[in-house]
Motif scaffolding. Structure first.
Motif, short mmCIF file in Angstrom:
data_model
loop_
_atom_site.label_atom_id
_atom_site.label_comp_id
_atom_site.label_asym_id
_atom_site.label_seq_id
_atom_site.Cartn_x
_atom_site.Cartn_y
_atom_site.Cartn_z
N GLU A 178 42.07 38.87 15.52
CA GLU A 178 43.04 37.92 16.06
C GLU A 178 42.37 36.83 16.89
OE1 GLU A 178 46.26 37.98 15.34
OE2 GLU A 178 45.99 39.76 14.09
N ARG A 179 41.01 36.79 16.81
CA ARG A 179 40.21 35.72 17.44
C ARG A 179 40.14 35.82 18.96
NH1 ARG A 179 38.65 32.24 13.64
NH2 ARG A 179 39.81 32.13 11.69
N TYR A 180 40.36 37.01 19.50
CA TYR A 180 40.11 37.19 20.92
C TYR A 180 38.61 37.43 21.13
CZ TYR A 180 45.14 37.81 21.44
OH TYR A 180 46.51 37.62 21.42
N GLU A 181 38.15 37.08 22.32
CA GLU A 181 36.77 37.35 22.70
C GLU A 181 36.78 38.66 23.50
OE1 GLU A 181 35.04 34.11 24.79
OE2 GLU A 181 33.26 35.23 25.37
N VAL A 182 36.02 39.65 23.04
CA VAL A 182 36.19 41.01 23.56
C VAL A 182 34.86 41.59 24.02
CG1 VAL A 182 37.06 43.32 23.04
CG2 VAL A 182 38.07 41.33 21.90
N ILE A 183 34.88 42.27 25.17
CA ILE A 183 33.73 43.09 25.59
C ILE A 183 34.24 44.51 25.86
CG2 ILE A 183 32.46 41.17 26.57
CD1 ILE A 183 33.20 42.33 29.36
N ILE A 184 33.31 45.46 25.80
CA ILE A 184 33.62 46.87 26.05
C ILE A 184 32.82 47.33 27.26
CG2 ILE A 184 33.43 49.22 25.17
CD1 ILE A 184 33.75 48.06 22.34
N GLY A 207 33.97 40.42 37.27
CA GLY A 207 33.61 39.21 38.01
C GLY A 207 32.75 38.25 37.22
N GLN A 208 32.16 38.73 36.13
CA GLN A 208 31.28 37.87 35.33
C GLN A 208 31.98 37.34 34.08
OE1 GLN A 208 28.08 40.59 34.59
NE2 GLN A 208 27.31 40.51 36.68
N PHE A 209 32.77 38.19 33.46
CA PHE A 209 33.41 37.85 32.19
C PHE A 209 34.75 37.13 32.39
CE2 PHE A 209 35.91 39.42 28.38
CZ PHE A 209 35.22 38.67 27.44
N HIS A 210 35.38 37.37 33.55
CA HIS A 210 36.68 36.76 33.87
C HIS A 210 37.69 36.96 32.74
CE1 HIS A 210 34.54 35.07 37.18
NE2 HIS A 210 33.77 34.33 36.40
N GLY A 241 33.30 27.06 29.30
CA GLY A 241 33.31 28.18 28.37
C GLY A 241 32.41 29.30 28.86
N ILE A 242 32.83 30.52 28.59
CA ILE A 242 32.14 31.69 29.14
C ILE A 242 30.74 31.84 28.58
CG2 ILE A 242 32.97 33.31 27.39
CD1 ILE A 242 32.72 33.95 31.18
N HIS A 243 30.47 31.30 27.39
CA HIS A 243 29.16 31.47 26.79
C HIS A 243 28.20 30.34 27.14
CE1 HIS A 243 30.16 35.06 24.73
NE2 HIS A 243 31.07 34.52 23.96
N ARG A 258 33.55 29.15 41.88
CA ARG A 258 32.90 28.19 40.99
C ARG A 258 32.63 28.82 39.62
NH1 ARG A 258 27.82 25.64 43.81
NH2 ARG A 258 27.35 27.85 44.14
N GLU A 259 32.38 30.14 39.60
CA GLU A 259 32.17 30.82 38.32
C GLU A 259 33.42 30.73 37.46
OE1 GLU A 259 31.38 31.97 41.25
OE2 GLU A 259 29.33 32.76 41.23
N GLN A 260 34.57 30.93 38.06
CA GLN A 260 35.82 30.89 37.30
C GLN A 260 36.09 29.47 36.78
OE1 GLN A 260 38.13 32.68 40.53
NE2 GLN A 260 38.78 34.28 39.12
N ILE A 261 35.82 28.49 37.62
CA ILE A 261 36.04 27.10 37.19
C ILE A 261 35.08 26.74 36.06
CG2 ILE A 261 35.96 24.69 37.93
CD1 ILE A 261 36.74 25.73 40.76
#
Length: 232
Positions: free
Chosen positions: A26-32, A44-47, A187-189, A178-181
């Motif tokens: 479904e095109r979500y960006e996913v981590i485990i 706190g890093q992946f938001h 973009g997260i990557h 600032r990380e969230q902004i």
């Protein structure tokens, strides 16, 4: 716009990978994350914009993870558990979870619940699709045209400046690091110096504020980041 980010906290890798596969379709960006402590570090890093959270986890259980996330964020949390008692569901929802799913479940059901929670959350926090402008006294953002009018005058913004201002303006009175902004506007990557957020905020203030040294719209929250003052 970047894909919505989902964090799966589940120590049963087979289950986690199965959910991940369905969400990525479904095109979500996913981590485990396989345990509670790693989940808190990654949060706190992946938001993530939504968390799928198992309750029975190594190192730190899901209830405690949920409680700690709720001290800093309102992102939707879907709890997974083999515990079927009403008291467990009441406890989980009482800690701030938005949904509670009993194992076993179908991956398709989880995807449907993820979509429902994101739809509800985005409806509360983002402009509607029909809404094309964000308006404050002396400041107007045309979200479709990427235009900014300051005291009725159109002012040129770079795409990044607009994204930073847009992100803050659609979340009035909410403090962001600032990380969230950076994660929202670049973009997260993307990789970069977080000072670039400071630089962009300075440029934006010079364009929208009457006195950039004493800003009215974008306020610095010392030790944390910034927030857009949207009145009370």
């Amino acid at each position: 716009m970047a894909s919505e980010r989902i964090m799966i906290v589940e120590d049963e890798l087979e289950i986690a990978e199965l959910i991940k596969d369905y969400l990525e379709i479904e095109r979500y960006e996913v981590i485990i994350c396989p345990d509670g402590e790693e989940a808190l570090r990654a949060f706190g890093q992946f938001h993530p914009q939504l968390v799928v959270l198992d309750i029975m986890l190594p190192l730190l259980d899901g209830m405690e993870v949920c409680r700690r996330i709720r001290t800093e964020s309102d992102v939707p949390i879907i709890m997974l558990s083999a515990k079927k008692r009403d008291s467990d569901k009441i406890l989980g929802l009482g800690l701030g979870a938005d949904d509670y799913v009993v194992k076993p479940f179908s991956p398709g059901e989880i995807v449907a619940r993820v979509k429902a929670q994101l739809r509800r959350f985005n409806g509360l926090t983002l402009p509607s699709k029909q809404q094309s402008t964000v308006v404050y006294p002396g400041l107007e953002l045309d979200l479709k045209a990427y235009e900014v009018r300051v005291r009725k005058e159109t002012v040129h913004f770079s795409a990044r400046e607009f994204e930073v201002l847009r992100f803050l303006a659609i979340h009035p009175n909410q403090v962001f690091t600032r990380e969230q902004i950076f994660g929202s506007a670049w973009g997260i990557h993307e990789y970069g110096d977080l000072n670039t957020v400071t630089v962009h905020v300075k440029k934006i203030r010079e364009k929208i504020e009457i006195d950039p040294a004493n800003p009215r719209y974008i306020l610095t929250v010392r030790g944390i980041g910034y927030k857009f003052y949207g009145g009370t």
